[in-house]
Design an enzyme around this catalytic site. Structure first.
Site, short mmCIF file in Angstrom:
data_model
loop_
_atom_site.label_atom_id
_atom_site.label_comp_id
_atom_site.label_asym_id
_atom_site.label_seq_id
_atom_site.Cartn_x
_atom_site.Cartn_y
_atom_site.Cartn_z
N ASN A 10 0.88 -1.18 0.00
CA ASN A 10 0.00 0.00 0.00
C ASN A 10 0.91 1.23 0.00
OD1 ASN A 10 -1.80 2.04 0.54
ND2 ASN A 10 -2.19 1.42 2.66
N TRP A 11 1.03 1.85 -1.16
CA TRP A 11 2.00 2.95 -1.29
C TRP A 11 1.51 4.25 -0.64
CZ3 TRP A 11 3.63 2.56 -7.20
CH2 TRP A 11 4.19 1.29 -7.42
N LYS A 12 0.22 4.30 -0.32
CA LYS A 12 -0.38 5.53 0.22
C LYS A 12 -0.08 6.70 -0.74
CE LYS A 12 0.08 3.46 4.71
NZ LYS A 12 0.17 3.58 6.13
N HIS A 90 -9.30 1.56 5.01
CA HIS A 90 -7.99 1.67 5.66
C HIS A 90 -8.10 2.63 6.84
CE1 HIS A 90 -3.85 2.90 6.37
NE2 HIS A 90 -3.53 1.71 5.88
N GLU A 92 -6.44 5.04 7.78
CA GLU A 92 -6.30 6.47 7.45
C GLU A 92 -7.58 7.01 6.83
OE1 GLU A 92 -2.60 5.84 5.40
OE2 GLU A 92 -1.78 5.30 7.35
N GLU A 161 -5.31 -4.47 10.80
CA GLU A 161 -4.23 -3.50 10.95
C GLU A 161 -4.46 -2.67 12.22
OE1 GLU A 161 -2.27 -2.43 6.98
OE2 GLU A 161 -4.11 -1.28 7.08
N GLY A 167 2.82 2.42 10.61
CA GLY A 167 3.83 3.46 10.42
C GLY A 167 4.56 3.86 11.68
N SER A 207 3.57 -1.96 10.28
CA SER A 207 5.04 -2.05 10.45
C SER A 207 5.61 -3.42 10.11
CB SER A 207 5.45 -1.62 11.86
OG SER A 207 5.09 -0.27 12.09
N GLY A 228 2.94 -0.95 4.18
CA GLY A 228 3.07 0.46 3.78
C GLY A 228 4.53 0.79 3.53
N GLY A 229 5.17 1.34 4.54
CA GLY A 229 6.55 1.84 4.42
C GLY A 229 7.51 0.89 3.71
P1 PGA Z 1 3.06 0.40 7.50
O1 PGA Z 1 1.60 0.65 6.88
O2 PGA Z 1 3.56 -0.91 6.95
O3 PGA Z 1 3.88 1.57 7.04
O4 PGA Z 1 2.89 0.34 8.97
C1 PGA Z 1 0.68 -0.39 6.74
C2 PGA Z 1 -0.64 0.13 6.20
O5 PGA Z 1 -1.04 1.22 6.59
O6 PGA Z 1 -1.30 -0.54 5.37
#
Ligand code: PGA
Length: 249
Positions: A10-12, A90, A92, A161, A167, A207, A228-229
């Site tokens: 998930n590149w956001k 998600h 966010e 999640e 993050g 994470s 994500g990251g």
């Molecule tokens: P993260 O993000 O791996 O950077 O914690 C995961 C996500 O929000 O899907």
């Protein structure tokens, strides 16, 4: 039945440093690989991954087909680009953009109707966890998020999640994550029956990186990861895919 591992990036609101090595290195993997770029880059990434094993998903979508929804994108538009997956709800979207469980449910229902692999995200905040309310929160998100799906569970994927792990570098321990995944599978069984529950893939997110992915994926009820990251640098993402492929579930 065996659930095929899914490793999803998930590149956001970011771009990966290089997509080509992901395409080149993963032609014959025994798992599913997904990348979810920002809307503006779906087209270009689609051209790059076309005819490869890498699948493409969107990070969000609106449930209406068209209309006065400034800034929104519909399933029909995604379909016209050949997109097969979508991430819904998600954390966010829930916490920064105030999406409700009801709105998320509308999007899930529409996604399934339109034939998308629909990833429903659930997760509790740190406050909810500390107050020992986390299971009730997840149960509620599942109950509303999966409302009205009836016989259409085949293309649903759940992503657990925990918000406090996204993050932050804090990952749930494999033990805690497995406890939640088992709980989610039990709740899915109550909602949709045992067969659906045993087939449904439940991803862990928060994470995830090279050094924790193995232990997480070794848990019975963890069927993949939403990353994500660590999905933004091809070397890290590739390493995670390599590790995941060695896990037999
Ligand atoms: P993260 O993000 O791996 O950077 O914690 C995961 C996500 O929000 O899907």
């Amino acid at each position: 039945m065996t659930r095929r591992i899914l490793i999803a990036g998930n590149w956001k609101m970011n771009l990966i440093d290089d997509i080509q090595p992901i395409i080149d290195n993963n032609a014959n993997r025994k798992l599913d690989i997904l990348v979810c770029p920002p809307f503006t880059h779906l087209g270009i990434v689609q051209s790059a991954v076309k005819d490869s094993a890498v699948k493409l998903g969107a990070q969000n979508v609106h449930d209406e087909d068209n209309g006065a929804f400034t800034g929104e994108i519909s399933y029909s538009f995604l379909k016209s680009l050949g997109i097969e997956y979508v991430i819904i709800g998600h954390s966010e979207r829930r916490h920064v953009f105030n999406e409700t469980d009801e709105f998320i449910n509308k999007k899930v229902r529409k996604g399934l109707k339109k034939g998308f692999q629909t990833i429903l995200c659930v997760g509790e905040t740190e406050t909810e966890r500390n107050a020992n309310r986390y299971k009730a929160v997840i149960e509620n998100q599942l109950k509303i998020g999966l409302m009205g799906i009836e016989n259409n569970f085949e293309n649903i994927i759940i992503a657990y999640e925990p918000v406090w792990a996204i993050g932050t570098g804090k990952t749930a321990t494999p033990f805690d994550a497995e406890d939640m995944h088992r709980f989610i599978r039990e709740k899915v069984a109550e909602i949709a029956g045992n067969e659906v529950a045993s087939d449904i893939r439940i991803l862990y997110g928060g994470s995830v990186k090279e050094d924790n992915v193995k232990e997480l994926l070794r848990q019975d009820n963890i069927d993949g990861a939403l990353i994500g990251g660590a999905s933004l640098k091809y070397e890290h993402f590739n390493k995670i895919i390599e590790i995941a492929e060695l896990i037999n579930i």
